[in-house]
Structures are given as C-alpha cells and as structure tokens.
Design an enzyme around this catalytic site. Structure first.
Site, PDB file in Angstrom:
ATOM      1  N   GLY A   7       0.879  -1.174   0.000  1.00  0.00           N
ATOM      2  CA  GLY A   7       0.000   0.000   0.000  1.00  0.00           C
ATOM      3  C   GLY A   7       0.913   1.220   0.000  1.00  0.00           C
ATOM      4  CB  ALA A   8       2.558   3.079  -2.536  1.00  0.00           C
ATOM      5  CB  VAL A  11      -0.994   4.828   6.170  1.00  0.00           C
ATOM      6  CG1 VAL A  11      -0.276   4.122   7.312  1.00  0.00           C
ATOM      7  CG2 VAL A  11      -2.164   5.640   6.716  1.00  0.00           C
ATOM      8  CG  ASP A  32      -0.626   0.970  -4.228  1.00  0.00           C
ATOM      9  OD1 ASP A  32      -0.771   1.474  -3.093  1.00  0.00           O
ATOM     10  OD2 ASP A  32      -1.580   0.852  -5.046  1.00  0.00           O
ATOM     11  NE  ARG A  82     -12.232   6.569  11.070  1.00  0.00           N
ATOM     12  CZ  ARG A  82     -12.598   6.758  12.333  1.00  0.00           C
ATOM     13  NH1 ARG A  82     -13.885   6.700  12.673  1.00  0.00           N
ATOM     14  NH2 ARG A  82     -11.700   6.980  13.274  1.00  0.00           N
ATOM     15  CB  SER A 119      -5.614  -2.651   6.334  1.00  0.00           C
ATOM     16  OG  SER A 119      -4.443  -2.731   5.550  1.00  0.00           O
ATOM     17  CG  ASN A 120      -8.560   1.025  10.604  1.00  0.00           C
ATOM     18  OD1 ASN A 120      -8.344   0.421  11.633  1.00  0.00           O
ATOM     19  ND2 ASN A 120      -8.208   2.287  10.418  1.00  0.00           N
ATOM     20  NE  ARG A 151      -4.526   9.946  16.257  1.00  0.00           N
ATOM     21  CZ  ARG A 151      -5.037   9.126  15.352  1.00  0.00           C
ATOM     22  NH1 ARG A 151      -5.865   8.163  15.726  1.00  0.00           N
ATOM     23  NH2 ARG A 151      -4.751   9.281  14.074  1.00  0.00           N
ATOM     24  CG  HIS A 175      -7.124   1.353  16.148  1.00  0.00           C
ATOM     25  ND1 HIS A 175      -6.623   2.492  16.718  1.00  0.00           N
ATOM     26  CD2 HIS A 175      -7.198   1.604  14.816  1.00  0.00           C
ATOM     27  CE1 HIS A 175      -6.410   3.406  15.780  1.00  0.00           C
ATOM     28  NE2 HIS A 175      -6.756   2.886  14.611  1.00  0.00           N
TER      29      HIS A 175
HETATM   30  N1  LIG Z   1      -4.295   1.024  12.328  1.00  0.00           N
HETATM   31  C1  LIG Z   1      -4.216   2.339  12.326  1.00  0.00           C
HETATM   32  O1  LIG Z   1      -3.904   2.967  13.344  1.00  0.00           O
HETATM   33  C2  LIG Z   1      -4.459   3.090  11.040  1.00  0.00           C
HETATM   34  C3  LIG Z   1      -4.070   4.427  10.911  1.00  0.00           C
HETATM   35  C4  LIG Z   1      -4.301   5.075   9.701  1.00  0.00           C
HETATM   36  C5  LIG Z   1      -4.899   4.393   8.642  1.00  0.00           C
HETATM   37  N2  LIG Z   1      -5.267   3.120   8.801  1.00  0.00           N
HETATM   38  C6  LIG Z   1      -5.846   2.345   7.715  1.00  0.00           C
HETATM   39  O2  LIG Z   1      -4.810   2.100   6.749  1.00  0.00           O
HETATM   40  C7  LIG Z   1      -5.399   1.896   5.467  1.00  0.00           C
HETATM   41  C8  LIG Z   1      -4.711   2.775   4.439  1.00  0.00           C
HETATM   42  O3  LIG Z   1      -4.978   4.133   4.687  1.00  0.00           O
HETATM   43  P1  LIG Z   1      -4.413   5.255   3.678  1.00  0.00           P
HETATM   44  O4  LIG Z   1      -4.809   6.558   4.228  1.00  0.00           O
HETATM   45  O5  LIG Z   1      -3.002   4.971   3.367  1.00  0.00           O
HETATM   46  O6  LIG Z   1      -5.293   4.935   2.376  1.00  0.00           O
HETATM   47  P2  LIG Z   1      -4.907   5.281   0.865  1.00  0.00           P
HETATM   48  O7  LIG Z   1      -6.146   5.160   0.072  1.00  0.00           O
HETATM   49  O8  LIG Z   1      -4.135   6.549   0.809  1.00  0.00           O
HETATM   50  O9  LIG Z   1      -3.891   4.109   0.471  1.00  0.00           O
HETATM   51  C9  LIG Z   1      -4.281   2.784   0.385  1.00  0.00           C
HETATM   52  C10 LIG Z   1      -3.471   2.153  -0.739  1.00  0.00           C
HETATM   53  O10 LIG Z   1      -3.731   0.755  -0.777  1.00  0.00           O
HETATM   54  C11 LIG Z   1      -3.639   0.368  -2.135  1.00  0.00           C
HETATM   55  N3  LIG Z   1      -4.253  -0.932  -2.341  1.00  0.00           N
HETATM   56  C12 LIG Z   1      -5.582  -1.254  -2.362  1.00  0.00           C
HETATM   57  N4  LIG Z   1      -5.720  -2.568  -2.608  1.00  0.00           N
HETATM   58  C13 LIG Z   1      -4.485  -3.089  -2.725  1.00  0.00           C
HETATM   59  C14 LIG Z   1      -3.991  -4.389  -2.962  1.00  0.00           C
HETATM   60  N5  LIG Z   1      -4.801  -5.435  -3.133  1.00  0.00           N
HETATM   61  N6  LIG Z   1      -2.655  -4.568  -3.037  1.00  0.00           N
HETATM   62  C15 LIG Z   1      -1.815  -3.528  -2.875  1.00  0.00           C
HETATM   63  N7  LIG Z   1      -2.222  -2.262  -2.647  1.00  0.00           N
HETATM   64  C16 LIG Z   1      -3.547  -2.057  -2.584  1.00  0.00           C
HETATM   65  C17 LIG Z   1      -4.348   1.481  -2.876  1.00  0.00           C
HETATM   66  O11 LIG Z   1      -4.041   1.471  -4.272  1.00  0.00           O
HETATM   67  C18 LIG Z   1      -3.826   2.708  -2.128  1.00  0.00           C
HETATM   68  O12 LIG Z   1      -2.673   3.250  -2.764  1.00  0.00           O
HETATM   69  C19 LIG Z   1      -6.887   2.186   5.662  1.00  0.00           C
HETATM   70  O13 LIG Z   1      -7.599   0.985   5.838  1.00  0.00           O
HETATM   71  C20 LIG Z   1      -6.933   3.005   6.937  1.00  0.00           C
HETATM   72  O14 LIG Z   1      -8.173   2.938   7.579  1.00  0.00           O
HETATM   73  C21 LIG Z   1      -5.067   2.454   9.983  1.00  0.00           C
HETATM   74  O1  LIG Z   2      -9.253   6.969  12.008  1.00  0.00           O
HETATM   75  C1  LIG Z   2      -9.034   6.176  11.091  1.00  0.00           C
HETATM   76  O2  LIG Z   2      -9.940   5.681  10.399  1.00  0.00           O
HETATM   77  C2  LIG Z   2      -7.631   5.805  10.718  1.00  0.00           C
HETATM   78  C3  LIG Z   2      -6.824   5.301  11.859  1.00  0.00           C
HETATM   79  O3  LIG Z   2      -7.406   4.176  12.461  1.00  0.00           O
HETATM   80  C4  LIG Z   2      -6.531   6.376  12.879  1.00  0.00           C
HETATM   81  O4  LIG Z   2      -6.793   6.175  14.053  1.00  0.00           O
HETATM   82  O5  LIG Z   2      -5.986   7.424  12.474  1.00  0.00           O
END
Ligand SMILES: NC(=O)c1ccc[n+]([C@@H]2O[C@H](COP(=O)([O-])OP(=O)(O)OC[C@H]3O[C@@H](n4cnc5c(N)ncnc54)[C@H](O)[C@@H]3O)[C@@H](O)[C@H]2O)c1
Ligand SMILES: O=C(O)C[C@H](O)C(=O)O
Length: 310
Positions: A7-8, A11, A32, A82, A119-120, A151, A175
């Site tokens: 995932g590029a 995050v 990605d 989200r 990922s969430n 946080r 989370h």
């Molecule tokens: N756990 C945490 O604390 C936390 C914090 C922030 C974000 N997140 C989660 O992280 C995830 C990514 O967030 P983001 O802001 O980077 O989203 P984003 O849309 O900017 O990036 C997601 C990337 O995943 C890629 N992707 C989708 N399907 C794929 C696959 N099968 N193989 C490879 N790449 C694929 C997309 O092309 C995209 O570039 C979300 O689910 C978000 O909710 C979790």
């Molecule tokens: O809030 C979200 O959906 C992304 C991540 O889980 C966060 O806490 O920043």
C-alpha cells in the site's frame, strides 16, 4: 535487513519515508496495486537521500511480489480509509479481501516475515491475517496502540502544558472510537501520576478526545490521518529490526491474557527480533477490566462478520 510496505497510499508512503530516514533496513520495497504509484513514490523518496543522507535502497513495485522476496518485516497498509462520518468497522467488507490476498501473496515470497497490520478495522484485519496465514502468533502484530498512545500523550501534554516526551501513557483495548481504553490511572509525567495534576473533568475530556482522535482528524482532512500512523508503524518496525525489546501496545492474539481468548486486540507487549515476544500484565482494576471485556465483545462481534464475508 529487508522491509516491505504494502500500500503506497498516505499511510504506506509515510511508513516507508520514516523507515528510510532512519535507515532501518538496507532494502525497502513499496508495493501497490495501482500502476506506477509505488515506483513513483519510491523514486521521489530516493531523491531525498542526497538531502537527508540515508542509504536505504527504495524499490517500487506494481503488484510484483517477487520483488518483496526475503523480507524480514512486512507492513500491510493496503485498503480503503474511512471518510468523515464513517466508522473504521464499515471498511471490513472491502478491506478483508484485500488484506487476505496481500498476506497470502507476501508469505509465498517471504515465508519468515513478521507482519505488521495497519489496514482497518485493524484488530479484525490482524485476526484475519493470523487465520489466513497460519503463522505463529508472535509474527502477526496489529498497529493501533502505538498511535492511540501517541494521541493520548498529545492531549495530556496540551492539558499539562508539558513536553509529550516527558509523558508515559498507554492505550489498550480495541482500535475503535468506542473500544479503546486510555489507561489514565497509569499515565505519568516524569514518574508522577498525571491524575495528581488534572481535574476529573479534564481527565474525562482527554480520554474522550483520545478515543475519537482518528475521527477528529478524518473530519478535518476528509480522509484518515497518516503522519502519526506512519511514524507509529515505523516505530514498530524499528523495535523489531533493532531488537529493542520496547514495550508498545499492539494488537496480538490473546490466549488467556487479560481474560481473553481467540481474539486480537491491544495489550502492552515487548517488541523485538521475534516479533511480539510477551504480553505484560498491567494488573487492571475492576473498572478497567470491565472496559477491556466490553471492548473485546465489540471486537469479537466484528470478527464474526468475517464469517459472513467468506
Ligand atoms: N491502524 C491504524 O492505526 C491506522 C491508521 C491510519 C490508517 N489506517 C488504515 O490504513 C489503510 C490505508 O490508509 P491510507 O490513508 O493509506 O489509504 P490510501 O487510500 O491513501 O492508500 C491505500 C493504498 O492501498 C492500495 N491498495 C488497495 N488494494 C491493494 C492491494 N490489493 N494490493 C496492494 N495495494 C492495494 C491502494 O491502491 C492505495 O494506494 C486504511 O484501511 C486506513 O483505515 C489504519
Ligand atoms: O481513524 C481512522 O480511520 C484511521 C486510523 O485508524 C486512525 O486512528 O488514524
């Protein structure tokens, strides 16, 4: 040492940027599914090396898992974030298939890797990764508590008008907006309980702000956050590749710890070269234990949704 970030997006790129700046590995792969994006971001980051002075080699890959072969640590960030007004849990339908597919592909080329799941909905995605790969439990680690604790310290430092670096504070549980548990009773400002300095009202507000920390940012930005999540993910990679034995709240498979079984959720663990190495028992009081059990019920309900998706 070789690290892959899947995932590029916001995050994933930020995790990779932090890893490169800290030279946590010799080789870093950013993968990605979107054509060209990972190659472009890898090249852009590579061009910061001359300015920042690191020598980590960064390789982009559009869905070519052979380039990830032999990774020691893999961070999975692929999936939808989200939008304002949504919960993380609403992402389960789309992200479950993405995370399952990615974890299976990664393991084909890096059978010994430690997986960090971002990922969430993260606790459920961590549980899913564990089930889908059958890896030993110590090699599957969900990132949530590292971010939520940062946080928590941010809001505490604002209320105390102090440096967040002088604070020790941890968030356990799920989370989720309603499932995380900021352990204020155990939070200290250079060894003194923060509760000595904060009114009941202030404490309640800090806990509430921490719990909706992600939602607050999502409302402001229009998508979820990435700077602190990226730094938190990289800190976990650092603890593993440098065998730091750091105590960080992570989502891990519980087998009786904190009274739970067959679930992944946030507890204090030691992170080192073997992944998560042990759970630390914080001796929760009755109120905290009740919150933990309620949080586990909610996480378990989400895990049950996985069965309906299969
Ligand atoms: N756990 C945490 O604390 C936390 C914090 C922030 C974000 N997140 C989660 O992280 C995830 C990514 O967030 P983001 O802001 O980077 O989203 P984003 O849309 O900017 O990036 C997601 C990337 O995943 C890629 N992707 C989708 N399907 C794929 C696959 N099968 N193989 C490879 N790449 C694929 C997309 O092309 C995209 O570039 C979300 O689910 C978000 O909710 C979790
Ligand atoms: O809030 C979200 O959906 C992304 C991540 O889980 C966060 O806490 O920043």
């Amino acid at each position: 040492m070789k690290v892959t970030v899947v995932g590029a997006g916001a995050v994933g790129a930020t995790v990779a940027d932090n890893i490169a700046r800290k030279e946590l590995c010799k080789e870093l792969v950013l993968l990605d599914i979107k054509e060209g994006v990972s190659e472009g971001k890898a090249l852009d980051m590579t061009q910061t090396a001359a300015i920042l002075g690191f020598d980590t080699k960064i390789i982009g890959s559009t869905n070519d898992y052979s380039k990830t072969a032999g990774s020691d640590v893999v961070v999975i960030t692929s999936g939808l974030p989200r939008k304002p007004g949504m919960t993380r849990e609403e992402l389960i339908g789309v992200n479950a298939n993405i995370v399952r597919g990615v974890a299976e592909n990664i393991l084909k080329h890096s059978p010994d890797a430690i997986l960090i799941i971002i990922s969430n909905p993260m606790d459920t995605m961590t549980y899913l990764a564990l089930q889908a790969t059958g890896l030993p439990k110590n090699r599957i680690i969900g990132m949530g508590g590292a971010l939520d604790s940062a946080r928590f310290k941010c809001y505490l430092s604002q209320a105390l008008n102090c440096s967040p670096a002088d604070l020790n504070a941890i968030v356990i549980g799920g989370h989720g907006d309603t499932t995380m548990i900021p352990l204020i009773r155990y939070a200290t400002w250079n060894s003194v309980p923060v509760t000595n300095f904060l009114s009941e009202e202030q404490q309640k507000q800090i806990i509430a702000d921490t719990m909706v920390g992600g939602a607050t940012l999502t409302k402001l930005i229009g998508t979820s956050a990435w700077y602190a999540p990226g730094a938190a993910g990289a800190a976990m990679v650092e603890a593993i590749v440098r065998d730091e034995k750091k105590l960080i709240a992570c989502s891990v498979a519980l087998e009786g710890e904190y009274g739970q079984n067959d679930i992944c959720m946030g507890v204090p663990v030691i992170l080192g070269k073997n992944g998560w190495e042990k759970v630390i028992d914080y001796k929760l009081n009755a109120d905290e234990q009740a919150l933990f059990s309620k949080s586990a019920d909610a996480v378990r309900n989400m895990n049950d949704v996985l069965k309906t998706l299969a």
